[in-house]
Design an enzyme around this catalytic site. Sequence first.
Site, mmCIF file in Angstrom:
data_model
loop_
_atom_site.group_PDB
_atom_site.id
_atom_site.type_symbol
_atom_site.label_atom_id
_atom_site.label_comp_id
_atom_site.label_asym_id
_atom_site.label_seq_id
_atom_site.Cartn_x
_atom_site.Cartn_y
_atom_site.Cartn_z
ATOM 1 N N ASP A 33 2.905 37.056 -40.062
ATOM 2 C CA ASP A 33 1.767 37.356 -41.189
ATOM 3 C C ASP A 33 2.711 37.227 -42.596
ATOM 4 O O ASP A 33 3.540 37.537 -42.889
ATOM 5 C CB ASP A 33 1.457 38.820 -41.079
ATOM 6 C CG ASP A 33 0.034 39.158 -42.074
ATOM 7 O OD1 ASP A 33 -0.914 39.381 -41.260
ATOM 8 O OD2 ASP A 33 0.021 39.302 -43.243
ATOM 9 N N ASN A 55 -8.872 43.957 -36.026
ATOM 10 C CA ASN A 55 -9.915 44.626 -37.135
ATOM 11 C C ASN A 55 -11.080 43.791 -36.724
ATOM 12 O O ASN A 55 -11.043 42.463 -36.845
ATOM 13 C CB ASN A 55 -9.439 44.193 -38.269
ATOM 14 C CG ASN A 55 -8.050 45.179 -38.771
ATOM 15 O OD1 ASN A 55 -7.884 46.257 -38.413
ATOM 16 N ND2 ASN A 55 -7.233 44.506 -39.672
ATOM 17 N N GLN A 104 -11.145 43.607 -41.574
ATOM 18 C CA GLN A 104 -10.979 42.200 -41.298
ATOM 19 C C GLN A 104 -11.309 41.277 -42.455
ATOM 20 O O GLN A 104 -12.370 41.395 -43.065
ATOM 21 C CB GLN A 104 -11.878 41.719 -40.072
ATOM 22 C CG GLN A 104 -11.571 40.231 -39.388
ATOM 23 C CD GLN A 104 -12.601 40.004 -38.534
ATOM 24 O OE1 GLN A 104 -13.379 40.459 -37.824
ATOM 25 N NE2 GLN A 104 -12.366 38.607 -37.938
ATOM 26 N N SER A 105 -10.244 40.449 -42.620
ATOM 27 C CA SER A 105 -10.468 39.534 -43.633
ATOM 28 C C SER A 105 -10.529 37.938 -43.570
ATOM 29 O O SER A 105 -11.015 37.060 -44.416
ATOM 30 C CB SER A 105 -9.171 39.876 -44.900
ATOM 31 O OG SER A 105 -8.254 39.657 -44.384
ATOM 32 N N VAL A 106 -10.092 37.935 -42.351
ATOM 33 C CA VAL A 106 -10.067 36.168 -42.061
ATOM 34 C C VAL A 106 -10.903 36.314 -40.601
ATOM 35 O O VAL A 106 -10.722 36.954 -39.669
ATOM 36 C CB VAL A 106 -8.630 35.680 -41.719
ATOM 37 C CG1 VAL A 106 -8.689 34.301 -41.142
ATOM 38 C CG2 VAL A 106 -7.824 35.913 -42.839
ATOM 39 N N HIS A 116 -8.206 37.479 -34.345
ATOM 40 C CA HIS A 116 -6.506 37.388 -34.247
ATOM 41 C C HIS A 116 -6.088 38.934 -33.907
ATOM 42 O O HIS A 116 -6.635 39.937 -34.306
ATOM 43 C CB HIS A 116 -6.237 37.128 -35.799
ATOM 44 C CG HIS A 116 -6.706 37.906 -36.828
ATOM 45 N ND1 HIS A 116 -7.849 37.641 -37.317
ATOM 46 C CD2 HIS A 116 -6.257 38.923 -37.531
ATOM 47 C CE1 HIS A 116 -8.179 38.472 -38.401
ATOM 48 N NE2 HIS A 116 -7.193 39.133 -38.458
ATOM 49 N N ILE A 117 -5.048 38.786 -33.187
ATOM 50 C CA ILE A 117 -4.423 39.950 -32.987
ATOM 51 C C ILE A 117 -3.150 40.304 -33.673
ATOM 52 O O ILE A 117 -2.436 39.578 -33.718
ATOM 53 C CB ILE A 117 -3.912 39.961 -31.203
ATOM 54 C CG1 ILE A 117 -5.247 39.917 -30.273
ATOM 55 C CG2 ILE A 117 -3.066 41.229 -30.842
ATOM 56 C CD1 ILE A 117 -4.956 39.645 -28.989
ATOM 57 N N HIS A 118 -3.046 41.594 -34.169
ATOM 58 C CA HIS A 118 -1.852 41.896 -34.903
ATOM 59 C C HIS A 118 -0.731 42.553 -34.203
ATOM 60 O O HIS A 118 -1.113 43.371 -33.448
ATOM 61 C CB HIS A 118 -2.071 43.024 -36.233
ATOM 62 C CG HIS A 118 -3.010 42.441 -37.264
ATOM 63 N ND1 HIS A 118 -2.614 42.068 -38.363
ATOM 64 C CD2 HIS A 118 -4.462 42.412 -37.375
ATOM 65 C CE1 HIS A 118 -3.869 41.682 -39.140
ATOM 66 N NE2 HIS A 118 -4.811 41.860 -38.523
HETATM 67 P P1 5GP Z 1 -7.474 41.040 -40.922
HETATM 68 O O1 5GP Z 1 -7.221 41.687 -42.412
HETATM 69 O O2 5GP Z 1 -8.409 39.882 -41.012
HETATM 70 O O3 5GP Z 1 -7.149 41.782 -39.853
HETATM 71 O O4 5GP Z 1 -5.865 40.087 -41.011
HETATM 72 C C1 5GP Z 1 -5.724 38.926 -41.753
HETATM 73 C C2 5GP Z 1 -4.131 38.811 -41.798
HETATM 74 O O5 5GP Z 1 -3.929 37.537 -42.165
HETATM 75 C C3 5GP Z 1 -3.659 39.419 -42.933
HETATM 76 O O6 5GP Z 1 -2.761 40.457 -42.459
HETATM 77 C C4 5GP Z 1 -3.009 38.565 -44.117
HETATM 78 O O7 5GP Z 1 -1.925 39.228 -44.478
HETATM 79 C C5 5GP Z 1 -2.919 37.483 -43.127
HETATM 80 N N1 5GP Z 1 -2.852 36.096 -43.855
HETATM 81 C C6 5GP Z 1 -3.774 35.796 -44.907
HETATM 82 N N2 5GP Z 1 -3.329 34.645 -45.205
HETATM 83 C C7 5GP Z 1 -2.381 34.144 -44.564
HETATM 84 C C8 5GP Z 1 -1.553 33.077 -44.537
HETATM 85 O O8 5GP Z 1 -2.067 31.999 -45.463
HETATM 86 N N3 5GP Z 1 -0.601 32.902 -43.876
HETATM 87 C C9 5GP Z 1 -0.412 33.910 -43.020
HETATM 88 N N4 5GP Z 1 0.745 33.704 -42.142
HETATM 89 N N5 5GP Z 1 -0.873 35.112 -42.871
HETATM 90 C C10 5GP Z 1 -2.110 35.234 -43.744
#
Ligand code: 5GP
Length: 112
Positions: A29, A85, A92-94, A98-100
Amino acid sequence: MATLFKKIIDKEIPASIVYEDDLCLAFRDINPQAPVHILVIPKITSIDKLSSAQPQHQSLLGHLLIKTQEIARAENLPDYRVVINNGEKAGQSVFHLHIHILGGRDFSWPPG
Ligand code: 5GP
């Protein structure tokens, strides 16, 4: 339009990749929330979030979890947190499933 993660899959955006196979990609991340913070994603783009997954994705979802525990083992994490998320209100932002994998520190419960 391709999501950010599709661009990482296609190597249009660089990422620190820790594992890759025909079905999935795992990379660090960019904004880590723990000493180890890895994202495991399917290569198909049709699952924007967990609640969009269908019965035909059962083996893919199992594959992602098996790879999650293999990656955690390879990172020498005996204990770790796994987070998905689902939706904006859950953080969730992307919008590409995805699994963290978070590890390397203690975690509290309940999560924020
Ligand atoms: P979410 O908030 O959708 O569950 O997680 C999205 C994750 O993607 C966040 O933890 C964020 O830091 C990560 N992320 C966003 N943009 C990038 C990127 O360009 N490269 C990488 N490696 N991670 C990213």
